[in-house]
Design an enzyme around this catalytic site. Structure first.
Site, short mmCIF file in Angstrom:
data_model
loop_
_atom_site.label_atom_id
_atom_site.label_comp_id
_atom_site.label_asym_id
_atom_site.label_seq_id
_atom_site.Cartn_x
_atom_site.Cartn_y
_atom_site.Cartn_z
N TRP A 168 0.82 -1.30 0.14
CA TRP A 168 0.13 0.08 0.08
C TRP A 168 0.98 1.37 0.12
O TRP A 168 1.67 1.24 0.96
CB TRP A 168 -0.75 -0.06 1.40
CG TRP A 168 -1.59 1.38 1.31
CD1 TRP A 168 -2.90 1.42 0.52
CD2 TRP A 168 -1.40 2.21 2.03
NE1 TRP A 168 -3.37 2.96 0.76
CE2 TRP A 168 -2.33 3.27 1.92
CE3 TRP A 168 -0.55 2.83 2.93
CZ2 TRP A 168 -2.66 4.47 2.45
CZ3 TRP A 168 -0.32 4.04 3.61
CH2 TRP A 168 -1.46 4.85 3.37
N ARG A 410 -10.31 -2.63 8.35
CA ARG A 410 -10.79 -1.21 8.36
C ARG A 410 -12.40 -1.37 8.74
O ARG A 410 -13.33 -0.99 8.04
CB ARG A 410 -10.85 -0.75 6.93
CG ARG A 410 -10.74 0.73 6.87
CD ARG A 410 -10.88 1.23 5.40
NE ARG A 410 -10.36 2.70 5.37
CZ ARG A 410 -11.07 3.41 4.37
NH1 ARG A 410 -11.79 3.12 3.39
NH2 ARG A 410 -10.56 4.75 4.12
N LYS A 443 -16.06 6.35 -8.82
CA LYS A 443 -14.77 5.79 -8.40
C LYS A 443 -15.08 4.55 -7.53
O LYS A 443 -15.89 4.71 -6.53
CB LYS A 443 -14.26 6.99 -7.67
CG LYS A 443 -13.02 6.18 -6.90
CD LYS A 443 -12.26 7.43 -6.07
CE LYS A 443 -10.94 6.61 -5.25
NZ LYS A 443 -10.30 8.04 -4.41
N ASP A 445 -14.14 1.60 -5.23
CA ASP A 445 -13.06 1.21 -4.11
C ASP A 445 -13.21 -0.29 -4.05
O ASP A 445 -14.19 -0.67 -3.99
CB ASP A 445 -13.05 2.08 -3.16
CG ASP A 445 -11.77 2.66 -2.81
OD1 ASP A 445 -10.72 1.71 -2.91
OD2 ASP A 445 -11.59 3.57 -1.95
N CYS A 491 -10.24 1.48 -8.22
CA CYS A 491 -9.25 1.83 -7.07
C CYS A 491 -9.36 0.76 -6.23
O CYS A 491 -10.55 0.24 -6.05
CB CYS A 491 -9.89 3.21 -6.46
SG CYS A 491 -9.19 3.64 -4.93
N ASP A 513 -2.32 5.47 -3.40
CA ASP A 513 -2.69 6.40 -2.31
C ASP A 513 -1.31 7.54 -1.94
O ASP A 513 -1.79 8.73 -1.34
CB ASP A 513 -3.18 5.93 -1.12
CG ASP A 513 -4.65 5.48 -1.08
OD1 ASP A 513 -5.38 5.98 -1.95
OD2 ASP A 513 -5.23 4.89 -0.34
C1 DGJ Z 1 -8.93 4.51 -0.60
C2 DGJ Z 1 -8.72 5.21 -1.71
O1 DGJ Z 1 -7.59 4.95 -2.22
C3 DGJ Z 1 -8.70 6.59 -1.29
O2 DGJ Z 1 -8.43 7.51 -2.25
C4 DGJ Z 1 -10.08 7.18 -0.75
O3 DGJ Z 1 -11.05 6.89 -1.85
C5 DGJ Z 1 -10.54 6.14 0.41
N1 DGJ Z 1 -10.09 4.86 0.07
C6 DGJ Z 1 -11.59 6.36 0.78
O4 DGJ Z 1 -12.14 5.48 2.01
#
Ligand code: DGJ
Length: 690
Positions: A168, A410, A443, A445, A491, A513
């Protein structure tokens, strides 16, 4: 182009600069003949005349030579295909038939009712390979392993393996090492592509950035996967890869059912690592990425500016500033839905938070549109917080093992997307969401890995691993079909889900990130080995960098770093001074000018990010753009000139920044001065052929 020898047992596939040939030997062994420079059918036939060496004690002549090594018989390499039917394990196939059309070849084999089809398709100089299996027999067949392809390299001394590793906030880091005897295995056991490895390898012996032979292989799969690179006892090298992380079971193929592997694509280039990357990029722009000829807009993303602390008023204030600096797409990140005021609650409830958005998202979307921007939102559909209405109603909709702890990362659990009711729920929620407000961008995720991937009540829970990814793809496909104007970003906590599979149904990816502009250069350098700038999202955030390291950097350095991909802004614009905003506006304007060249041009990596000067160059038609970064100038030494590439030596080029006219030959052999000095300096230089 596909050609077949008269005997119908030797096939040759050719792209503009390369060829791939294979041959069916006497006992229906499918033998690899050639992968490399373009050859004629007569060359392939000459190779086919003597395809296999004689048997020797303790060695198999098949090892290292077969197109798709199955388990069973005289083979000792890692099998690409491993199946079990009742008590019998392994495959003994007979050739059935072949089919070709323009650029494609399909070879059909049968093993007692199990139909195995190997697919080949030339896309320029990229060979796409995959396999379909159909159980036409009376009994279930257990697919323990079914790789998408096995690639065979020619005999050479001293192979070197390059890969992209990470974690990460440090994804896509390039590393290379000599290959030795045995196997090097990379992959993901996590249910998603993973931050740890991109599903790509490159092999060379002595290539440089612009010269020498490079073989590359990239897998199009967004779940768990494995690529094994083996140097066999006779030093031959094979690369086998596909979905799933081990050999213990992909799924159970009931009679009448089929399984299709993902695509494993491969290329040969004699233009070094740069040439290989340009071929990968052109392939993805032409055949993988949806609408790749469209420019990606400059976006603003709220995450680092406001984190979970979202309100309509404060997002509107950010949107006004974003519009004023030229942003074209405004994206509200996490925190707009359910009870999502922190990462403890709300995932799964995809309706706007009534306190934050009492009238839904439409008023904000309308304001954003009124400011001349498109409107985007963040979602994480595959997840649920235990503290959510969804989980309270359906605690059995998550992946779990009966009687075991449900591991939280998380504060969230993974939904079991293999379940049809979960698939339908997500479709309803997301379709309603996209229909209820004018949303132009999503987006998508994915913020935790699989851990307790169980499915109580299901006799063969392993299929949950592959079915999850298929369900994700189906959901994306269905949403794209129903909302064709909506663009999607992949993402996964940054760059945890980047591969050719997800790229075939998303418009761009969140690279990392890590928005520190210096760290980013190495991440982008690795990313560019396989994927093009057209999908590589990069944001300018605040200085000092708040998420990671507190590093101070100028707006200039941050912008030029992010301009190497799809430019975004992610800082808290309400805290930026008037001077900062004016400067940002100028950078955004400049990016819009160079955008076609960056997003659609050929990339040349002039100098890697290794401490001093680094630079990339993009060429599209007569236009050239150079982005250069100086990390640190030492001892007052002059910064070296940049030798440009991809230019016509006989032509002249005018630099828009300086007005100077340069000869192409001089730019190529002596270079262009950048004017960079000191620490963390950066520049953009535009050249146009005159
Ligand atoms: C992880 C993503 O990579 C971030 O840009 C953001 O969207 C956060 N999650 C939000 O929880």
């Amino acid at each position: 182009m596909a050609e077949i020898a008269e005997n119908g047992r030797t096939w040759l596939l050719s792209g503009p600069g390369s060829s791939y040939a294979l041959h069916l030997a006497e006992a229906d062994e499918l033998v690899h003949l050639h992968w490399g420079p373009r050859i004629a059918l007569a060359d392939a036939e000459a190779l086919a005349a003597d395809p296999l060496p004689a048997y020797r004690p303790f060695e198999s002549p098949l090892d290292g030579r077969e197109e798709y090594p199955v388990e069973g018989g005289p083979r000792f390499t890692r099998p690409a295909l491993s199946v079990r039917t009742g008590e019998r394990r392994g495959t003994e196939w007979c050739f059935v038939s072949y089919e070709t059309d323009d650029d494609a070849l399909r070879l059909r084999f049968d093993d007692d009712g199990l139909a195995i089809t190997l697919h080949y398709r030339m896309r320029g100089d990229v060979v796409e390979r995959w396999v379909t299996l159909h159980n036409g027999g009376p009994a279930p067949v257990e697919l323990l392993r079914a790789d998408a392809a096995t690639w065979t390299l020619p005999d050479r001394d001293g192979w070197r393996l390059s890969q992209l590793h990470g974690r990460w906030a440090a994804e896509s880091l390039l590393t290379s090492a000599p290959l030795t005897y045995g196997e090097k295995v990379i992959g993901s056991r996590r249910g998603h592509t993973g931050h740890q490895h991109l599903p790509w390898v490159a092999l060379d012996t002595d290539a440089t950035e612009e010269r020498g032979e490079v073989y590359g292989c990239a897998l199009g799969w967004s779940g768990s996967w494995r690529i094994a690179v083996a140097q066999l006892p006779d030093a031959r090298v094979q690369i086998t890869g596909g979905a799933g992380h081990d050999d213990s079971g992909l799924l159970l193929l009931e009679p009448g059912r089929s399984y299709t592997t993902p695509v494993f694509a491969g290329l040969w280039s004699d233009g070094g690592f740069g040439g290989a990357s340009r071929t990968w990029h052109a392939y993805q722009r032409a055949h993988v990425i949806p609408d790749a000829d469209r420019d990606r807009p400059v976006l603003f993303n709220s995450w680092e500016a406001t984190f979970f602390d979202i309100s309509e008023e404060q997002q509107t204030a950010l949107a006004r500033r974003a519009a004023a600096i030229g942003v074209e797409l405004f994206v509200v990140d996490d925190g707009w839905f359910g009870a999502r005021t922190s990462d403890r609650a709300g995932l799964g409830d995809w309706t706007p938070n009534p306190d934050r958005f009492p009238h839904g998202l439409k008023p904000l979307a309308d304001q954003v549109h009124g400011l001349g921007m498109r409107f985007g939102i963040w979602v994480e559909p595959e997840m649920v917080n235990p503290d959510s209405d969804l989980y309270r109603a359906h605690p059995d909709w998550v992946q779990y093992q009966p009687g075991r702890k449900r591991t939280e990362f998380r504060n969230q659990l993974v939904l079991n997307l293999a379940r049809e009711d979960v698939q339908e729920y997500l479709w309803e929620q997301l379709h309603t969401l996209l229909s209820s407000a004018p949303v132009d961008y999503v987006k998508w995720d994915f913020n935790r890995c699989f851990t307790d991937a169980g499915w109580p009540g299901e006799p063969y829970p392993q299929r949950l691993w592959t079915d999850h990814t298929h369900a994700l793809y189906a959901l994306l496909d269905r949403l794209r079909a129903a909302h064709p104007e909506v663009a999607f970003e992949s993402c996964s906590g940054g760059g945890g889900r980047i591969d050719l599979g997800v790229l075939s149904r998303t418009d761009q990816v969140w690279t990392s990130d890590n928005t520190d502009p210096l760290d980013r250069l190495a991440i982008q350098h690795g990313f560019s080995q396989v994927h093009p700038a057209r999908v590589m999202a990069a944001w300018v955030t605040d200085s000092p960098n708040s998420q990671l390291n507190g590093r101070l950097s100028s707006l200039r350095y941050r912008f030029v770093s992010a301009m190497a991909g799809v430019l975004g802004v992610g800082g808290d614009l309400t805290e930026w001074s008037e001077e900062d905003l004016a400067e940002a506006r100028a950078w955004v304007d400049l990016y819009k000018e160079i955008r076609p060249v960056v997003q659609h041009g050929d990339l040349y990596r002039l100098r890697p990010p290794a401490g001093g000067l680094s630079a990339v160059q993009y060429v599209l038609g007569d236009e050239t753009v150079v982005l250069a970064w100086l990390q640190s100038q030492r001892y007052g030494e002059p910064v070296p000139a940049l030798r440009l590439r991809g230019l016509d030596p006989a032509a002249s080029y005018e630099c828009r920044e300086t007005g100077e006219v340069h000869r192409g030959a001089v730019l190529r052999h002596h270079g262009l001065r950048t004017g960079l000095r000191g620490d963390l300096d950066a520049t953009v230089l535009r050249l146009c052929r005159i």
